[in-house]
Design a protein around this motif. Sequence first.
Motif, PDB file in Angstrom:
ATOM      1  N   THR A   1      45.427  49.868  47.519  1.00  0.00           N
ATOM      2  CA  THR A   1      46.773  50.072  47.380  1.00  0.00           C
ATOM      3  C   THR A   1      47.094  51.421  48.081  1.00  0.00           C
ATOM      4  O   THR A   1      46.346  52.082  47.768  1.00  0.00           O
ATOM      5  CB  THR A   1      47.571  49.851  46.311  1.00  0.00           C
TER       6      THR A   1
ATOM      7  N   CYS B   1      39.671  47.676  40.757  1.00  0.00           N
ATOM      8  CA  CYS B   1      40.606  48.567  40.128  1.00  0.00           C
ATOM      9  C   CYS B   1      40.153  49.066  38.568  1.00  0.00           C
ATOM     10  O   CYS B   1      39.100  48.583  37.996  1.00  0.00           O
ATOM     11  CB  CYS B   1      41.881  48.028  39.500  1.00  0.00           C
TER      12      CYS B   1
ATOM     13  N   VAL C   1      50.077  50.948  38.996  1.00  0.00           N
ATOM     14  CA  VAL C   1      48.912  51.170  39.793  1.00  0.00           C
ATOM     15  C   VAL C   1      48.940  52.165  40.655  1.00  0.00           C
ATOM     16  O   VAL C   1      50.146  52.178  41.375  1.00  0.00           O
ATOM     17  CB  VAL C   1      48.442  49.515  40.334  1.00  0.00           C
TER      18      VAL C   1
ATOM     19  N   SER D   1      43.618  52.041  42.393  1.00  0.00           N
ATOM     20  CA  SER D   1      43.098  51.093  43.127  1.00  0.00           C
ATOM     21  C   SER D   1      42.769  51.543  44.613  1.00  0.00           C
ATOM     22  O   SER D   1      43.647  52.067  45.081  1.00  0.00           O
ATOM     23  CB  SER D   1      43.839  49.944  43.167  1.00  0.00           C
TER      24      SER D   1
ATOM     25  N   TYR E   1      46.537  52.482  36.241  1.00  0.00           N
ATOM     26  CA  TYR E   1      45.174  51.938  37.169  1.00  0.00           C
ATOM     27  C   TYR E   1      45.170  52.700  38.427  1.00  0.00           C
ATOM     28  O   TYR E   1      46.075  53.062  38.992  1.00  0.00           O
ATOM     29  CB  TYR E   1      45.008  50.576  37.251  1.00  0.00           C
TER      30      TYR E   1
ATOM     31  N   VAL F   1      44.334  43.768  44.949  1.00  0.00           N
ATOM     32  CA  VAL F   1      44.461  45.061  44.424  1.00  0.00           C
ATOM     33  C   VAL F   1      43.408  45.343  43.066  1.00  0.00           C
ATOM     34  O   VAL F   1      42.940  46.439  42.972  1.00  0.00           O
ATOM     35  CB  VAL F   1      45.866  45.265  43.902  1.00  0.00           C
ATOM     36  N   PHE F   2      43.313  44.421  42.312  1.00  0.00           N
ATOM     37  CA  PHE F   2      42.535  44.687  41.292  1.00  0.00           C
ATOM     38  C   PHE F   2      41.025  44.154  41.209  1.00  0.00           C
ATOM     39  O   PHE F   2      40.389  44.524  40.126  1.00  0.00           O
ATOM     40  CB  PHE F   2      43.214  43.854  40.091  1.00  0.00           C
TER      41      PHE F   2
END
Length: 416
Positions: free
Chosen positions: A157, A124, A171, A154, A152, A120-121
């Motif tokens: 996601t 991100c 997120v 992303s 954030y 996910v990051f």
Amino acid sequence: MDNLYALLVMSAAASGLYVLLRLSRRWTHRYFRATWHYYTHVLLYSFFLLPYFKLVPLLGLQLPHVQPISLGTLAPGGSPAAAGYAAFAFLDLLPYLAAMGSAVFLAVILVQNSRLHRRVFSLCEIADDPEIARALAACRKELGIAKNIPVYLSPYTSTPFLCGIFRPKIVLPAALDFTPEEYRHVLLHEMTHYKRRDLWLKCLLVCINALHWFNPLAYWARRDVDRYCELSCDEKLVQSMDSTERKRYCELLLTVLWTAADQRVRLYSAFSSERKYLEGRIRMILNSQHVTKKRAVRAVATTLVLAVIGTASAYAASGGVSQDAGAPPRELPEGAGVISVQYPDGTVKSYDRAGNEVPPQAKEHAVPQPIDAATQQQIEEVLSEIRAYNEQGLPAPQAHLDKLNELYGIKPYATK
């Protein structure tokens, strides 16, 4: 071993409460709100961890309980039968197997979350949209949250979520373009989770589930806690909404779900789920009402009844586990049966019918005498005659049994 038995008792009691709630779900959904279901399921899950049944003796209550099942069959003269000895050996391994299962469960959870976090990051970035900043500031003010929670975006996601226990962050999916009102709804939902410390609670539930990794009902109960957590969060948000705003909130849920389905991503987070669950969630949002005094009293009473049922059933199943761990074995009453176990190293120990080791002062009647070859031959002859009676369907004469006790050197307890 007592700790393992207590764990099994708690697992059985919590499972029974969960089944009871599942069976009464049609009735509870009609009369109780999602918030009641959420905190009731949290209370239910605490039965997996806390030995409430130990409060019964402290309160001076007298409730019936069943005796623990005696495992293993012992042969005459203190020599353990093969099946009984194997059972004792297996029981010695159970605590290690339980601990190993918990360790594997936690390792799998950590690996899964680590992979998800990296994915996910990986790409991100901090959201710099002024609309998001304004919506975030308004939500913090409305909920009274002083901490600045970063947002954030992303591409990996498809649904909004809150993550991070010590450094929380929100997120959002980069592929979705929300309106200012939708940003407000999404951020209010996630920040409500933060204010209620839902992430901390979910972490605790995972640890409890690790202790009961062998119980499938523990997984289902934790799943229901997560679902009612989302429903109760929705319920709190829509309390101040009119019917038009509630419909737009439902449209937001459907928009996120449709986008996630297009990306063929499995649905786990707050703004997605299975069809029946989503239908029930939308129905709750549209029909949510304020709590009346009558419903509040009914909800509290039902919760207390469930707690009493769970505690009483756990105490009934606990047997002697609720006694103090440091208490000495109870005295052997006159007339009670005693069995002797001779272990491979030659050690001889005696136990009563409840599995408690007989105190030293009572062991003198239970220690077997050495058996020579001549005596062993007489024992075999008596046993052969007893088997002959059994094959004919007849009980063995008392004289044969008395002779067998005499040969074994066992002095039976007198019965009153």
